[in-house]
Design a protein around this motif. Sequence first.
Motif, PDB file in Angstrom:
ATOM      1  N   SER B  40       0.827  -1.206   0.000  1.00  0.00           N
ATOM      2  CA  SER B  40       0.000   0.000   0.000  1.00  0.00           C
ATOM      3  C   SER B  40       0.861   1.255   0.000  1.00  0.00           C
ATOM      4  O   SER B  40       0.351   2.370  -0.071  1.00  0.00           O
ATOM      5  N   GLY B  41       2.176   1.078   0.097  1.00  0.00           N
ATOM      6  CA  GLY B  41       3.086   2.221   0.056  1.00  0.00           C
ATOM      7  C   GLY B  41       3.531   2.689   1.431  1.00  0.00           C
ATOM      8  O   GLY B  41       4.107   3.759   1.573  1.00  0.00           O
ATOM      9  N   ARG B  42       3.285   1.864   2.443  1.00  0.00           N
ATOM     10  CA  ARG B  42       3.639   2.239   3.822  1.00  0.00           C
ATOM     11  C   ARG B  42       5.111   2.557   3.986  1.00  0.00           C
ATOM     12  O   ARG B  42       5.473   3.607   4.508  1.00  0.00           O
ATOM     13  N   SER B  43       5.983   1.646   3.521  1.00  0.00           N
ATOM     14  CA  SER B  43       7.404   1.853   3.781  1.00  0.00           C
ATOM     15  C   SER B  43       7.945   3.066   3.029  1.00  0.00           C
ATOM     16  O   SER B  43       8.775   3.800   3.567  1.00  0.00           O
ATOM     17  N   THR B  44       7.442   3.301   1.828  1.00  0.00           N
ATOM     18  CA  THR B  44       7.841   4.508   1.082  1.00  0.00           C
ATOM     19  C   THR B  44       7.451   5.751   1.876  1.00  0.00           C
ATOM     20  O   THR B  44       8.250   6.671   2.056  1.00  0.00           O
ATOM     21  N   GLN B  45       6.230   5.756   2.347  1.00  0.00           N
ATOM     22  CA  GLN B  45       5.751   6.917   3.094  1.00  0.00           C
ATOM     23  C   GLN B  45       6.538   7.108   4.392  1.00  0.00           C
ATOM     24  O   GLN B  45       6.828   8.238   4.783  1.00  0.00           O
ATOM     25  N   ILE B  46       6.877   5.995   5.033  1.00  0.00           N
ATOM     26  CA  ILE B  46       7.621   6.096   6.285  1.00  0.00           C
ATOM     27  C   ILE B  46       9.030   6.634   6.041  1.00  0.00           C
ATOM     28  O   ILE B  46       9.522   7.470   6.799  1.00  0.00           O
ATOM     29  N   PRO B 213      -8.274   7.386   8.092  1.00  0.00           N
ATOM     30  CA  PRO B 213      -8.070   6.778   6.773  1.00  0.00           C
ATOM     31  C   PRO B 213      -7.427   7.789   5.820  1.00  0.00           C
ATOM     32  O   PRO B 213      -7.803   8.962   5.804  1.00  0.00           O
ATOM     33  N   ILE B 214      -6.449   7.321   5.062  1.00  0.00           N
ATOM     34  CA  ILE B 214      -5.762   8.162   4.087  1.00  0.00           C
ATOM     35  C   ILE B 214      -5.964   7.534   2.725  1.00  0.00           C
ATOM     36  O   ILE B 214      -5.714   6.328   2.562  1.00  0.00           O
ATOM     37  N   ASN B 215      -6.413   8.311   1.775  1.00  0.00           N
ATOM     38  CA  ASN B 215      -6.611   7.786   0.427  1.00  0.00           C
ATOM     39  C   ASN B 215      -5.260   7.430  -0.186  1.00  0.00           C
ATOM     40  O   ASN B 215      -4.474   8.296  -0.551  1.00  0.00           O
ATOM     41  N   GLY B 216      -4.990   6.126  -0.267  1.00  0.00           N
ATOM     42  CA  GLY B 216      -3.692   5.654  -0.732  1.00  0.00           C
ATOM     43  C   GLY B 216      -3.637   5.394  -2.226  1.00  0.00           C
ATOM     44  O   GLY B 216      -2.655   4.859  -2.723  1.00  0.00           O
ATOM     45  N   ASN B 217      -4.704   5.744  -2.933  1.00  0.00           N
ATOM     46  CA  ASN B 217      -4.711   5.524  -4.391  1.00  0.00           C
ATOM     47  C   ASN B 217      -4.007   6.654  -5.136  1.00  0.00           C
ATOM     48  O   ASN B 217      -3.822   6.568  -6.339  1.00  0.00           O
ATOM     49  N   ARG B 218      -3.624   7.704  -4.411  1.00  0.00           N
ATOM     50  CA  ARG B 218      -3.016   8.880  -5.056  1.00  0.00           C
ATOM     51  C   ARG B 218      -1.514   8.672  -5.293  1.00  0.00           C
ATOM     52  O   ARG B 218      -0.934   7.664  -4.888  1.00  0.00           O
ATOM     53  N   ALA B 219      -0.908   9.672  -5.922  1.00  0.00           N
ATOM     54  CA  ALA B 219       0.536   9.625  -6.197  1.00  0.00           C
ATOM     55  C   ALA B 219       1.315   9.711  -4.884  1.00  0.00           C
ATOM     56  O   ALA B 219       0.830  10.286  -3.901  1.00  0.00           O
ATOM     57  N   ILE B 220       2.510   9.111  -4.876  1.00  0.00           N
ATOM     58  CA  ILE B 220       3.338   9.039  -3.670  1.00  0.00           C
ATOM     59  C   ILE B 220       3.510  10.396  -2.983  1.00  0.00           C
ATOM     60  O   ILE B 220       3.291  10.534  -1.786  1.00  0.00           O
ATOM     61  N   MET B 221       3.892  11.422  -3.768  1.00  0.00           N
ATOM     62  CA  MET B 221       4.169  12.712  -3.154  1.00  0.00           C
ATOM     63  C   MET B 221       2.917  13.381  -2.611  1.00  0.00           C
ATOM     64  O   MET B 221       2.961  14.063  -1.597  1.00  0.00           O
ATOM     65  N   GLU B 222       1.813  13.143  -3.295  1.00  0.00           N
ATOM     66  CA  GLU B 222       0.549  13.720  -2.840  1.00  0.00           C
ATOM     67  C   GLU B 222       0.175  13.164  -1.457  1.00  0.00           C
ATOM     68  O   GLU B 222      -0.217  13.893  -0.554  1.00  0.00           O
ATOM     69  N   ILE B 223       0.327  11.853  -1.311  1.00  0.00           N
ATOM     70  CA  ILE B 223       0.030  11.206  -0.020  1.00  0.00           C
ATOM     71  C   ILE B 223       0.991  11.724   1.040  1.00  0.00           C
ATOM     72  O   ILE B 223       0.600  12.035   2.169  1.00  0.00           O
TER      73      ILE B 223
END
Lengths: 233, 238
Positions: B40-46, B213-223
């Motif tokens: 879901s992109g957790r580690s990238t976001q972290i 809840p965070i909409n995780g369907n968006r682009a990495i930088m947007e999230i």
Amino acid sequence: MKQHRKESDNNKGKLVVVEGIDGSGKSTQIRLLEKWFRSKNIPVFLTEWNSSETVKQITSKGKRKGRLTPITFSLLHATDFADRYERNILPLLQSGYVVLADRYIYTAFARDIVRGCNPKWVRKVYEFAVKPDIVFYFRVPVDIAVERILSGRPKLKYYEAGMDLNLSNDPYESYRIFQSRIIEQYDKLATIENFTIVDGTMEIEESQRFLRSLATTLFPTSIPNRKRRSTAV
Amino acid sequence: MSNLRSKNLRKANFYGHAIPYLEKIELKGKFIVIEGPDASGRSTQIELLSSKLEADGHAVMNAGLRRSELIAEGILEAKRSFVLGKRTISLFYAADFADQLENKIIPALRAGYVVLSDRYIYTLLARDAVRGISRAWSHNLYGFALKPDILFYLDVDPNELIHRVFEKNSSLDYYESGADLGLSENMLESFLMYQKLIAKEFRRMQRRFGIIPINGNRAIMEISVDLQKRIDEYLLIR
């Protein structure tokens, strides 16, 4: 919850448990009981505390490193129990075995509570376990038990002596205090859980006769003296 | 900023009362959790968040599931051999989590770190519930868990998730697909069904645990900008 009710209601077998501190004589007695059931051709299975192959190695690694806290200590023993429960105890009871347990959930209650875990929390963790048909509690004065253990063992291990509880810098003194506190917990449980008390200072043969006489009552028809093949359907 | 933190001593807040000996401790740091399914992109976001927080002068420590030195390997090994029952796996994870909580997360929070956790007990609660373990039992089990200060869930559409999983691994993980549940013979179908069940559990837990809840369907930088904004606001307010 629903599921675990169903599971325990299905049991055709019998669950016999021995509890008591180290050196109370319980392991000797349950092994004799096992031999007896075998000699009567009754399917029997003996399970020991902290003996799951998968979990035991990790627990002993943690013990060696001395990094177990009361909670991790408790949870690793619960994992070990769950593994034996899911793979052996429950399916064997369901298929009609006599399951003999050298220590059961009461060991966890006593030890974890002495180590400082919340009693309600510990009880709930083990809520999935079926109640035994009979619990033999081997009660013995702490001095006798400690003497029995120490005579056969020159050195006490760190957790065995309860050194993590900072009761005393002397392992032998720590062990004594730790065991006395466990006895206190067992004595409380004995009333609540309706344990059958066995005087741990009795002679081996005498205790065994007592255990066998009570174990017999678990079976609706008396246990045959000799191997007998039933032809009834 | 560091000044502001050290003044903020507060009592540790737990979900239940499992560890009486820890209930009186005081914490200085902030505890942030990001939940979300595999890929879901957790580690990238972290990673992005860690850099940002460090650039702002915070000491950051990362935590996550199945990372304790003591137990993590054992879980992996046991899973590989498919021998463990569901309750055993559940307790194994709890032991691993407890080890990290007491030996890593709590000490870091006492020292004033910002702790960023890649998943936390909610993933474990959801996995157990989906496997038919009573929620009351697992909620009691995790009574010793520390409440995070702020908690996000990266919500990604399962169909989008599938693409990301294949980009990452080119195959589906046995457990992340819920294959042990026997939902479907078809692995892809099983994955989709399983992820939907887990997402449903998260929605169920949302209010109880204050999950954002965070909409995780968006682009990495947007999230990332979204998360940073929320955390900045939070760190300033408290």
